[in-house]
Design a protein around this motif. Structure first.
Motif, PDB file in Angstrom:
ATOM      1  N   VAL A 102      -0.534  28.311  50.897  1.00  0.00           N
ATOM      2  CA  VAL A 102       0.182  27.185  50.284  1.00  0.00           C
ATOM      3  C   VAL A 102       1.648  27.221  50.716  1.00  0.00           C
ATOM      4  O   VAL A 102       2.236  26.192  51.072  1.00  0.00           O
ATOM      5  N   GLN A 103       2.236  28.403  50.701  1.00  0.00           N
ATOM      6  CA  GLN A 103       3.625  28.540  51.130  1.00  0.00           C
ATOM      7  C   GLN A 103       3.797  28.206  52.607  1.00  0.00           C
ATOM      8  O   GLN A 103       4.821  27.660  53.013  1.00  0.00           O
ATOM      9  N   ASP A 104       2.777  28.491  53.419  1.00  0.00           N
ATOM     10  CA  ASP A 104       2.833  28.171  54.847  1.00  0.00           C
ATOM     11  C   ASP A 104       2.996  26.672  55.094  1.00  0.00           C
ATOM     12  O   ASP A 104       3.557  26.275  56.112  1.00  0.00           O
ATOM     13  N   ILE A 105       2.508  25.839  54.181  1.00  0.00           N
ATOM     14  CA  ILE A 105       2.662  24.389  54.344  1.00  0.00           C
ATOM     15  C   ILE A 105       3.861  23.862  53.546  1.00  0.00           C
ATOM     16  O   ILE A 105       4.019  22.660  53.372  1.00  0.00           O
ATOM     17  N   GLY A 106       4.698  24.792  53.050  1.00  0.00           N
ATOM     18  CA  GLY A 106       5.963  24.413  52.438  1.00  0.00           C
ATOM     19  C   GLY A 106       5.929  24.156  50.949  1.00  0.00           C
ATOM     20  O   GLY A 106       6.875  23.591  50.405  1.00  0.00           O
ATOM     21  N   LEU A 107       4.875  24.596  50.272  1.00  0.00           N
ATOM     22  CA  LEU A 107       4.773  24.341  48.836  1.00  0.00           C
ATOM     23  C   LEU A 107       4.822  25.637  48.041  1.00  0.00           C
ATOM     24  O   LEU A 107       4.379  26.684  48.498  1.00  0.00           O
ATOM     25  N   ASP A 108       5.381  25.546  46.829  1.00  0.00           N
ATOM     26  CA  ASP A 108       5.383  26.641  45.869  1.00  0.00           C
ATOM     27  C   ASP A 108       5.819  26.074  44.520  1.00  0.00           C
ATOM     28  O   ASP A 108       5.942  24.860  44.374  1.00  0.00           O
ATOM     29  N   ASN A 109       6.090  26.937  43.552  1.00  0.00           N
ATOM     30  CA  ASN A 109       6.406  26.435  42.203  1.00  0.00           C
ATOM     31  C   ASN A 109       7.756  25.727  42.128  1.00  0.00           C
ATOM     32  O   ASN A 109       8.028  25.029  41.163  1.00  0.00           O
ATOM     33  N   SER A 110       8.587  25.861  43.137  1.00  0.00           N
ATOM     34  CA  SER A 110       9.835  25.098  43.144  1.00  0.00           C
ATOM     35  C   SER A 110       9.709  23.828  43.992  1.00  0.00           C
ATOM     36  O   SER A 110      10.581  22.975  43.947  1.00  0.00           O
ATOM     37  N   GLN A 111       8.643  23.709  44.748  1.00  0.00           N
ATOM     38  CA  GLN A 111       8.395  22.538  45.598  1.00  0.00           C
ATOM     39  C   GLN A 111       6.929  22.135  45.450  1.00  0.00           C
ATOM     40  O   GLN A 111       6.067  22.657  46.139  1.00  0.00           O
ATOM     41  N   LEU A 112       6.675  21.230  44.516  1.00  0.00           N
ATOM     42  CA  LEU A 112       5.300  20.875  44.155  1.00  0.00           C
ATOM     43  C   LEU A 112       4.818  19.565  44.764  1.00  0.00           C
ATOM     44  O   LEU A 112       3.644  19.224  44.604  1.00  0.00           O
ATOM     45  N   THR A 113       5.675  18.815  45.433  1.00  0.00           N
ATOM     46  CA  THR A 113       5.272  17.529  46.000  1.00  0.00           C
ATOM     47  C   THR A 113       5.530  17.502  47.502  1.00  0.00           C
ATOM     48  O   THR A 113       6.324  18.276  48.025  1.00  0.00           O
ATOM     49  N   PHE A 114       4.846  16.585  48.175  1.00  0.00           N
ATOM     50  CA  PHE A 114       4.971  16.476  49.621  1.00  0.00           C
ATOM     51  C   PHE A 114       4.602  15.064  50.057  1.00  0.00           C
ATOM     52  O   PHE A 114       4.063  14.276  49.284  1.00  0.00           O
ATOM     53  N   TYR A 115       4.909  14.765  51.306  1.00  0.00           N
ATOM     54  CA  TYR A 115       4.524  13.508  51.936  1.00  0.00           C
ATOM     55  C   TYR A 115       3.799  13.835  53.238  1.00  0.00           C
ATOM     56  O   TYR A 115       4.174  14.772  53.946  1.00  0.00           O
ATOM     57  N   SER A 116       2.757  13.068  53.551  1.00  0.00           N
ATOM     58  CA  SER A 116       2.074  13.205  54.836  1.00  0.00           C
ATOM     59  C   SER A 116       1.611  11.837  55.296  1.00  0.00           C
ATOM     60  O   SER A 116       1.161  11.020  54.488  1.00  0.00           O
ATOM     61  N   GLU A 117       1.714  11.602  56.587  1.00  0.00           N
ATOM     62  CA  GLU A 117       1.225  10.333  57.123  1.00  0.00           C
ATOM     63  C   GLU A 117      -0.220  10.428  57.575  1.00  0.00           C
ATOM     64  O   GLU A 117      -0.749   9.490  58.144  1.00  0.00           O
ATOM     65  N   TYR A 118      -0.894  11.516  57.276  1.00  0.00           N
ATOM     66  CA  TYR A 118      -2.256  11.741  57.741  1.00  0.00           C
ATOM     67  C   TYR A 118      -3.312  11.551  56.649  1.00  0.00           C
ATOM     68  O   TYR A 118      -4.308  12.273  56.602  1.00  0.00           O
ATOM     69  N   GLY A 119      -3.101  10.583  55.795  1.00  0.00           N
ATOM     70  CA  GLY A 119      -4.023  10.332  54.700  1.00  0.00           C
ATOM     71  C   GLY A 119      -5.439  10.017  55.148  1.00  0.00           C
ATOM     72  O   GLY A 119      -6.409  10.458  54.521  1.00  0.00           O
ATOM     73  N   LYS A 120      -5.592   9.279  56.224  1.00  0.00           N
ATOM     74  CA  LYS A 120      -6.937   8.934  56.709  1.00  0.00           C
ATOM     75  C   LYS A 120      -7.697  10.184  57.141  1.00  0.00           C
ATOM     76  O   LYS A 120      -8.886  10.314  56.884  1.00  0.00           O
ATOM     77  N   GLU A 121      -6.994  11.102  57.781  1.00  0.00           N
ATOM     78  CA  GLU A 121      -7.643  12.346  58.198  1.00  0.00           C
ATOM     79  C   GLU A 121      -8.006  13.214  56.990  1.00  0.00           C
ATOM     80  O   GLU A 121      -9.080  13.807  56.946  1.00  0.00           O
ATOM     81  N   LEU A 122      -7.106  13.296  56.019  1.00  0.00           N
ATOM     82  CA  LEU A 122      -7.394  14.082  54.814  1.00  0.00           C
ATOM     83  C   LEU A 122      -8.601  13.507  54.079  1.00  0.00           C
ATOM     84  O   LEU A 122      -9.471  14.254  53.617  1.00  0.00           O
ATOM     85  N   LYS A 123      -8.665  12.194  53.997  1.00  0.00           N
ATOM     86  CA  LYS A 123      -9.809  11.539  53.346  1.00  0.00           C
ATOM     87  C   LYS A 123     -11.098  11.844  54.111  1.00  0.00           C
ATOM     88  O   LYS A 123     -12.119  12.180  53.505  1.00  0.00           O
ATOM     89  N   ARG A 124     -11.066  11.745  55.437  1.00  0.00           N
ATOM     90  CA  ARG A 124     -12.250  12.035  56.257  1.00  0.00           C
ATOM     91  C   ARG A 124     -12.732  13.461  56.004  1.00  0.00           C
ATOM     92  O   ARG A 124     -13.927  13.705  55.827  1.00  0.00           O
ATOM     93  N   ILE A 125     -11.803  14.404  55.940  1.00  0.00           N
ATOM     94  CA  ILE A 125     -12.166  15.805  55.725  1.00  0.00           C
ATOM     95  C   ILE A 125     -12.834  15.990  54.364  1.00  0.00           C
ATOM     96  O   ILE A 125     -13.885  16.633  54.254  1.00  0.00           O
ATOM     97  N   VAL A 126     -12.231  15.430  53.315  1.00  0.00           N
ATOM     98  CA  VAL A 126     -12.801  15.610  51.975  1.00  0.00           C
ATOM     99  C   VAL A 126     -14.166  14.934  51.861  1.00  0.00           C
ATOM    100  O   VAL A 126     -15.106  15.499  51.285  1.00  0.00           O
TER     101      VAL A 126
END
Length: 163
Positions: A102-126
């Motif tokens: 999780v930390q490798d992608i820039g998230l932790d308890n002080s940074q809980l939100t993010f933006y990505s332009e790859y929503g279509k790919e994330l949807k395909r994966i899920v």
């Protein structure tokens, strides 16, 4: 209320990082979850619409292209907008190295939100995860590869917001 489609897994042969569940939901106006505490990590990604995510006193207003992290044992609440309710996907995961990943992608308890332009790919994966037969050994490996692919897509250029 939400129209939700969910894959729930019971046990994993993998230990460093493994999928616990995943899903996709189109929420009704005002639909909420929580306050609740979860035993695993969860990542939600908003495909359309808007909503709020709250952890303690921190409140985030999220829209299409944004996502949020729920950490284990954190008291959280989230709710779809009344006028433009969100559609989102999620993955729940755990493992000995889950926090590190999780930390490798820039998230932790002080940074809980993010933006990505790859929503279509994330949807395909899920959606592909949800179609996979987890009872078969080959399906378990396929789910594991899709989980790493999900992290790979998020890690490409996830823009992290400052609180």
């Amino acid at each position: 209320m939400e129209n939700a489609y969910v894959l729930q897994l019971s046990d994993s042969k993998f230990k460093d990082l493994f999928l616990c569940f995943c899903g996709y939901a189109q929420c009704q106006p005002g639909h909420y979850f929580g306050p609740a505490v979860r035993p695993h990590y969860l990542l939600h990604f908003v495909l359309s619409g808007k909503g709020i995510y709250q952890v303690g006193e921190r409140k985030y207003y999220l829209r299409e292209g944004e996502g949020f992290l729920i950490e284990p044992d954190a008291l959280t609440y989230y709710q779809a907008d009344e006028e433009d309710p969100w559609t989102y996907l999620w993955i729940g995961f755990d493992g000995k190295r889950a926090k590190e990943y999780v930390q490798d992608i820039g998230l932790d308890n002080s940074q809980l939100t993010f933006y990505s332009e790859y929503g279509k790919e994330l949807k395909r994966i899920v959606l592909q995860m949800m179609k996979t037969n987890a009872q078969q050994r080959s399906g378990q490996y396929h789910l594991q590869s899709l989980l790493y692919e999900f992290f790979s897509v998020l890690g490409r250029d996830a823009v992290i917001y400052a609180d």
